[in-house]
Every structure is written in structure tokens, then in C-alpha cells.
Design an enzyme around this catalytic site. Structure first.
Site, PDB file in Angstrom:
ATOM      1  N   ARG A  30      44.014  10.932 -30.096  1.00  0.00           N
ATOM      2  CA  ARG A  30      45.282  10.213 -30.221  1.00  0.00           C
ATOM      3  C   ARG A  30      45.107   8.969 -31.095  1.00  0.00           C
ATOM      4  O   ARG A  30      44.115   8.262 -30.990  1.00  0.00           O
ATOM      5  CB  ARG A  30      45.805   9.812 -28.853  1.00  0.00           C
ATOM      6  CG  ARG A  30      46.055  11.027 -27.981  1.00  0.00           C
ATOM      7  CD  ARG A  30      47.179  10.862 -27.006  1.00  0.00           C
ATOM      8  NE  ARG A  30      47.279  12.077 -26.197  1.00  0.00           N
ATOM      9  CZ  ARG A  30      47.942  13.165 -26.546  1.00  0.00           C
ATOM     10  NH1 ARG A  30      48.605  13.184 -27.679  1.00  0.00           N
ATOM     11  NH2 ARG A  30      47.972  14.234 -25.780  1.00  0.00           N
ATOM     12  N   ASP A  31      46.101   8.735 -31.953  1.00  0.00           N
ATOM     13  CA  ASP A  31      46.110   7.541 -32.799  1.00  0.00           C
ATOM     14  C   ASP A  31      46.338   6.319 -31.916  1.00  0.00           C
ATOM     15  O   ASP A  31      47.163   6.358 -31.001  1.00  0.00           O
ATOM     16  CB  ASP A  31      47.217   7.667 -33.846  1.00  0.00           C
ATOM     17  CG  ASP A  31      47.092   6.641 -34.948  1.00  0.00           C
ATOM     18  OD1 ASP A  31      47.240   5.434 -34.653  1.00  0.00           O
ATOM     19  OD2 ASP A  31      46.855   7.033 -36.099  1.00  0.00           O
ATOM     20  N   ILE A  32      45.613   5.239 -32.169  1.00  0.00           N
ATOM     21  CA  ILE A  32      45.766   4.032 -31.342  1.00  0.00           C
ATOM     22  C   ILE A  32      47.018   3.243 -31.692  1.00  0.00           C
ATOM     23  O   ILE A  32      47.419   2.356 -30.945  1.00  0.00           O
ATOM     24  CB  ILE A  32      44.524   3.113 -31.406  1.00  0.00           C
ATOM     25  CG1 ILE A  32      44.290   2.608 -32.823  1.00  0.00           C
ATOM     26  CG2 ILE A  32      43.306   3.818 -30.844  1.00  0.00           C
ATOM     27  CD1 ILE A  32      43.278   1.483 -32.908  1.00  0.00           C
ATOM     28  N   ASN A  88      46.917  11.365 -45.892  1.00  0.00           N
ATOM     29  CA  ASN A  88      47.046  10.252 -46.826  1.00  0.00           C
ATOM     30  C   ASN A  88      45.762  10.213 -47.640  1.00  0.00           C
ATOM     31  O   ASN A  88      44.668  10.266 -47.077  1.00  0.00           O
ATOM     32  CB  ASN A  88      47.228   8.929 -46.082  1.00  0.00           C
ATOM     33  CG  ASN A  88      48.508   8.898 -45.273  1.00  0.00           C
ATOM     34  OD1 ASN A  88      49.491   9.504 -45.633  1.00  0.00           O
ATOM     35  ND2 ASN A  88      48.478   8.194 -44.158  1.00  0.00           N
ATOM     36  N   GLU A  96      43.985   4.463 -44.933  1.00  0.00           N
ATOM     37  CA  GLU A  96      43.373   3.234 -44.419  1.00  0.00           C
ATOM     38  C   GLU A  96      41.938   3.438 -43.984  1.00  0.00           C
ATOM     39  O   GLU A  96      41.124   2.526 -44.089  1.00  0.00           O
ATOM     40  CB  GLU A  96      44.210   2.689 -43.261  1.00  0.00           C
ATOM     41  CG  GLU A  96      45.600   2.254 -43.694  1.00  0.00           C
ATOM     42  CD  GLU A  96      46.477   1.813 -42.538  1.00  0.00           C
ATOM     43  OE1 GLU A  96      46.024   1.881 -41.375  1.00  0.00           O
ATOM     44  OE2 GLU A  96      47.619   1.403 -42.796  1.00  0.00           O
ATOM     45  N   VAL A  97      41.617   4.623 -43.462  1.00  0.00           N
ATOM     46  CA  VAL A  97      40.248   4.965 -43.076  1.00  0.00           C
ATOM     47  C   VAL A  97      39.788   6.050 -44.029  1.00  0.00           C
ATOM     48  O   VAL A  97      40.411   7.115 -44.114  1.00  0.00           O
ATOM     49  CB  VAL A  97      40.168   5.440 -41.608  1.00  0.00           C
ATOM     50  CG1 VAL A  97      38.747   5.852 -41.255  1.00  0.00           C
ATOM     51  CG2 VAL A  97      40.667   4.349 -40.663  1.00  0.00           C
ATOM     52  N   HIS A 101      41.365  12.749 -42.649  1.00  0.00           N
ATOM     53  CA  HIS A 101      42.003  12.998 -41.357  1.00  0.00           C
ATOM     54  C   HIS A 101      43.428  13.477 -41.567  1.00  0.00           C
ATOM     55  O   HIS A 101      44.128  12.998 -42.450  1.00  0.00           O
ATOM     56  CB  HIS A 101      41.982  11.757 -40.461  1.00  0.00           C
ATOM     57  CG  HIS A 101      42.548  10.522 -41.068  1.00  0.00           C
ATOM     58  ND1 HIS A 101      41.908   9.806 -42.073  1.00  0.00           N
ATOM     59  CD2 HIS A 101      43.703   9.860 -40.820  1.00  0.00           C
ATOM     60  CE1 HIS A 101      42.642   8.755 -42.394  1.00  0.00           C
ATOM     61  NE2 HIS A 101      43.744   8.770 -41.655  1.00  0.00           N
ATOM     62  N   HIS A 103      47.128  13.811 -39.890  1.00  0.00           N
ATOM     63  CA  HIS A 103      48.007  13.262 -38.865  1.00  0.00           C
ATOM     64  C   HIS A 103      48.904  14.396 -38.387  1.00  0.00           C
ATOM     65  O   HIS A 103      49.606  15.008 -39.202  1.00  0.00           O
ATOM     66  CB  HIS A 103      48.913  12.165 -39.446  1.00  0.00           C
ATOM     67  CG  HIS A 103      48.187  10.963 -39.941  1.00  0.00           C
ATOM     68  ND1 HIS A 103      48.105   9.803 -39.206  1.00  0.00           N
ATOM     69  CD2 HIS A 103      47.528  10.733 -41.101  1.00  0.00           C
ATOM     70  CE1 HIS A 103      47.430   8.897 -39.900  1.00  0.00           C
ATOM     71  NE2 HIS A 103      47.066   9.453 -41.055  1.00  0.00           N
TER      72      HIS A 103
END
Length: 116
Positions: A30-32, A88, A96-97, A101, A103
Site C-alpha cells: 500500500r502507498d503511504i 511514472n 519520485e522513487v 513501480h 500504481h
């Protein structure tokens, strides 16, 4: 990748995450900072900077990542109303990371692809 990659550290178990699915090669958590009622990140355990690098270097692993994302969407109950699968890539793409990944987003209407 070195110890500075957040997602490599999550995959190694060094940083806690709420895991929703794990295979030998992928991890979903899960995304924080969720942007939808369901917001799960799906990563390969092996480090690749972005989806283009993964696709070039290991198409089979890219397929495993997509398959894992599809199972997550099903497990999260998103198949009926639909969901968005998003990668992304790079600064302009909002990455951003810099560990590839996907989403998996859903659980409510998501609106347009881009806000202007």
C-alpha cells in the site's frame, strides 16, 4: 542497487510496508500517501530505474510485474468498476522513487488522465 533505494530496502525487509501480495520476483504494498481509496504499488524486487529500463533489460520480468498488478486489482475488488494502472517515468512523468513501480489505483472515479 545500493542501500539508498527506498523500494530496494522495502523489498529487502529493511523498511516496513503493508504488503498485499508477494511473489518470488515482485512485491505489492500500500502507498503511504494514497491518491485513491485503493492505491497499491507493485515493484520488481530487482532494481530497475524505470519501466523503460525494465522492459529493455528483462521483458519477462516486466510481464510478471503486469501480471502481479492484475492480480492485485482483482484481489482489491477493482475489476467490476475499473482501475488505473500507471507508471511514472522520469522527472517530467512525475517519478519520485527511481525504482520502477506500477500504481494500481481505484475504488472511486479517478477523473481525467491529466489535470490542466
Amino acid at each position: 542497487m545500493g542501500s539508498d533505494c527506498l523500494f530496494c530496502r522495502i523489498a529487502a525487509g529493511e523498511i516496513p510496508a503493508t504488503i498485499v501480495r508477494e511473489t518470488d520476483t515482485t512485491l505489492a504494498f500500500r502507498d503511504i500517501d494514497p491518491k485513491a481509496p485503493v492505491h497499491v504499488l507493485v515493484i520488481p524486487k530487482e532494481h530497475y530505474a524505470d519501466v523503460a529500463a525494465l522492459g529493455r533489460a528483462d521483458p519477462a520480468l516486466a510481464g510478471e510485474l503486469l501480471a502481479a498488478a492484475a492480480v492485485v486489482a482483482e484481489d482489491e475488488g477493482l475489476l467490476g468498476d475499473g482501475y488505473r494502472l500507471m507508471f511514472n517515468t522520469g522527472a517530467y512523468g512525475g517519478q519520485e522513487v527511481f525504482h520502477v513501480h506500477a500504481h494500481v489505483l481505484g475504488g472511486a472515479p479517478l477523473g481525467p488522465m491529466l489535470c490542466r
